[in-house]
Design an enzyme around this catalytic site. Structure first.
Site, PDB file in Angstrom:
ATOM      1  CG  HIS A   1      -2.019  -1.038   1.146  1.00 44.76           C
ATOM      2  ND1 HIS A   1      -2.884  -1.378   1.999  1.00 44.76           N
ATOM      3  CD2 HIS A   1      -2.432  -1.690  -0.148  1.00 44.76           C
ATOM      4  CE1 HIS A   1      -3.693  -2.296   1.596  1.00 44.76           C
ATOM      5  NE2 HIS A   1      -3.371  -2.653   0.331  1.00 44.76           N
TER       6      HIS A   1
ATOM      7  CB  CYS B   1       2.895  16.374  -8.704  1.00 45.43           C
ATOM      8  SG  CYS B   1       1.748  17.477  -9.524  1.00 45.43           S
TER       9      CYS B   1
ATOM     10  CB  CYS C   1       2.825  21.528 -12.564  1.00 45.21           C
ATOM     11  SG  CYS C   1       2.052  20.268 -11.581  1.00 45.21           S
TER      12      CYS C   1
ATOM     13  N   GLY D   1      -1.912 -10.153  12.009  1.00 41.27           N
ATOM     14  CA  GLY D   1      -2.547  -8.922  12.095  1.00 41.27           C
ATOM     15  C   GLY D   1      -3.326  -8.358  10.918  1.00 41.27           C
TER      16      GLY D   1
HETATM   17  P1  OAD Z   1      -7.660  -3.943   9.907  1.00 40.33           P
HETATM   18  O1  OAD Z   1      -7.767  -2.854  10.572  1.00 40.33           O
HETATM   19  O2  OAD Z   1      -8.683  -4.297   8.731  1.00 40.33           O
HETATM   20  O3  OAD Z   1      -7.295  -5.190  10.815  1.00 40.33           O
HETATM   21  C1  OAD Z   1      -6.517  -5.379  11.736  1.00 40.33           C
HETATM   22  C2  OAD Z   1      -6.481  -6.808  12.177  1.00 40.33           C
HETATM   23  O4  OAD Z   1      -5.459  -6.916  13.337  1.00 40.33           O
HETATM   24  C3  OAD Z   1      -7.910  -7.250  12.712  1.00 40.33           C
HETATM   25  O5  OAD Z   1      -8.231  -8.590  12.150  1.00 40.33           O
HETATM   26  C4  OAD Z   1      -7.476  -7.519  14.204  1.00 40.33           C
HETATM   27  O6  OAD Z   1      -8.138  -8.480  15.056  1.00 40.33           O
HETATM   28  C5  OAD Z   1      -6.065  -7.659  14.153  1.00 40.33           C
HETATM   29  N1  OAD Z   1      -5.270  -7.296  15.372  1.00 40.33           N
HETATM   30  C6  OAD Z   1      -5.597  -6.653  16.325  1.00 40.33           C
HETATM   31  N2  OAD Z   1      -4.503  -6.325  17.430  1.00 40.33           N
HETATM   32  C7  OAD Z   1      -3.906  -7.471  17.027  1.00 40.33           C
HETATM   33  C8  OAD Z   1      -2.388  -7.724  17.715  1.00 40.33           C
HETATM   34  N3  OAD Z   1      -2.016  -7.354  18.500  1.00 40.33           N
HETATM   35  N4  OAD Z   1      -1.805  -8.914  16.915  1.00 40.33           N
HETATM   36  C9  OAD Z   1      -2.399  -9.369  15.846  1.00 40.33           C
HETATM   37  N5  OAD Z   1      -3.644  -9.087  15.490  1.00 40.33           N
HETATM   38  C10 OAD Z   1      -4.031  -8.042  15.720  1.00 40.33           C
HETATM   39  O7  OAD Z   1      -6.295  -3.770   9.072  1.00 40.33           O
HETATM   40  P2  OAD Z   1      -5.546  -4.407   7.704  1.00 40.33           P
HETATM   41  O8  OAD Z   1      -5.883  -5.735   7.582  1.00 40.33           O
HETATM   42  O9  OAD Z   1      -4.030  -4.196   7.718  1.00 40.33           O
HETATM   43  O10 OAD Z   1      -5.523   0.243   3.342  1.00 40.33           O
HETATM   44  O11 OAD Z   1      -6.244  -3.347   6.773  1.00 40.33           O
HETATM   45  C11 OAD Z   1      -5.916  -3.690   5.402  1.00 40.33           C
HETATM   46  C12 OAD Z   1      -5.971  -2.320   4.880  1.00 40.33           C
HETATM   47  O12 OAD Z   1      -7.286  -1.802   4.903  1.00 40.33           O
HETATM   48  C13 OAD Z   1      -5.090  -1.312   5.272  1.00 40.33           C
HETATM   49  O13 OAD Z   1      -3.607  -1.361   4.703  1.00 40.33           O
HETATM   50  C14 OAD Z   1      -5.720  -0.040   4.837  1.00 40.33           C
HETATM   51  C15 OAD Z   1      -7.212  -0.264   5.288  1.00 40.33           C
HETATM   52  O14 OAD Z   1      -8.216   0.457   4.685  1.00 40.33           O
HETATM   53  C16 OAD Z   1      -5.530   1.509   2.727  1.00 40.33           C
HETATM   54  O15 OAD Z   1      -5.829   2.296   3.163  1.00 40.33           O
HETATM   55  C17 OAD Z   1      -5.797   1.103   1.382  1.00 40.33           C
END
Ligand code: OAD
Length: 266
Positions: A128, A136, A163, A200
């Site tokens: 990401h 820009c 620009c 995570g």
């Molecule tokens: P999420 O916030 O969707 O999910 C985080 C996950 O981490 C959840 O399943 C939690 O249960 C888990 N979690 C919480 N604490 C934890 C810990 N201490 N150890 C292990 N796991 C834990 O985040 P992502 O899956 O990374 O993208 O989200 C994916 C993408 O959605 C992000 O990169 C971002 C977001 O929208 C963009 O902005 C394009």
């Protein structure tokens, strides 16, 4: 692939340690926001998460950025301050150590906080993007984050010196393509590993969410470390053994894993 029962205990970690040892470095990690939660960066979707206070379609979509940049920059400024204050936690340290020990080949991350690299991980694929630079949206010129800090801290929208176009952090917003090459590299990595260690992530956002299925389809054993059930599919068919779920926090499980592997007579 069918998921084995969720496991919390030492036995499951010991089994994972044995599997990592046997895989002889053919191990790839897919990380998400949960890895950085104990670095005081709230996950996106959990309680207190960014998407609870900011509707992502209104604040994190490329169209929103282009039409109401002042509004989107309010969210970006807040996110940047949180990320800037953060430092690696024992989960990042342990993954870096696993790479140094030759047990992990690469880390594919959805995080834009740079904490894997700060902890010492060297082969990191940032799916990401990264907040280190901005580009820009009109002419594509790229500048370092430090060059726009004053403007951002004043509450202004940074603009291109060449620009006058809008400068956008090189992080992927909804509606945008992933950085050139990153997705292909990630797919190559998961197609070609013995173990995919998922840590995570809620596995709700594509295309990252499909990487475990791709790996399983090519024979990888998938392990999921997450205190809560994630969106990883339960019924993936693959030649590998069942996917395994460990209901543990990353900052607890990964250092324990390193200790087990160090104690091993390898
Ligand atoms: P999420 O916030 O969707 O999910 C985080 C996950 O981490 C959840 O399943 C939690 O249960 C888990 N979690 C919480 N604490 C934890 C810990 N201490 N150890 C292990 N796991 C834990 O985040 P992502 O899956 O990374 O993208 O989200 C994916 C993408 O959605 C992000 O990169 C971002 C977001 O929208 C963009 O902005 C394009």
């Amino acid at each position: 692939m069918r998921w084995a029962e969720e496991q919390h205990g030492s036995d499951a970690l010991r089994e994972l340690a044995q599997a990592l040892d046997a895989a002889q470095g053919e191990v790839v990690v897919l990380s998400g926001a949960g890895v950085s939660v104990s670095s005081d960066i709230p996950a996106f979707r959990g309680r207190g998460g960014l998407w609870h206070r900011y509707d992502p379609l209104e604040y994190a979509h490329i169209e929103a950025f282009l039409h109401t940049p002042e509004k989107v920059w309010r969210m970006l400024r807040e996110l940047d301050a949180v990320l800037e204050a953060a430092s690696p936690n024992p989960a990042h340290d342990a993954l870096a150590e696993l790479e140094r020990l030759g047990l992990v080949r690469s880390v594919i991350t959805q995080n834009v906080d740079g904490l894997h690299q700060a902890a010492g991980s060297e082969t990191v694929i940032e799916l990401h993007g990264s907040r280190r630079t901005l580009s820009c949206v009109d002419c594509g010129a790229t500048v370092g984050r430090e060059q726009v800090l004053d403007t951002v801290e004043r509450g202004d929208v940074p603009r291109c010196e060449r620009c006058g176009g809008l400068l956008k952090p090189d992080v992927v917003l909804f509606g945008e393509a992933l950085p050139a090459g990153a997705l292909e590299r990630a797919r190559d990595e998961v197609r070609d590993c013995q173990i995919l260690l998922v840590v995570g992530t809620s596995a709700e956002v594509e295309p990252a969410a499909s990487l475990p299925a791709l790996g399983a389809g090519h024979g990888a054993e998938v392990w999921d470390i997450n205190p809560e059930p994630s969106g990883l599919p339960r019924d993936l068919q693959g030649p590998g053994s069942a996917g395994r779920r460990l209901g543990l926090h990353a900052e607890e499980a990964l250092p324990r894993l390193v200790r087990l592997l160090r104690a091993d007579d390898r």
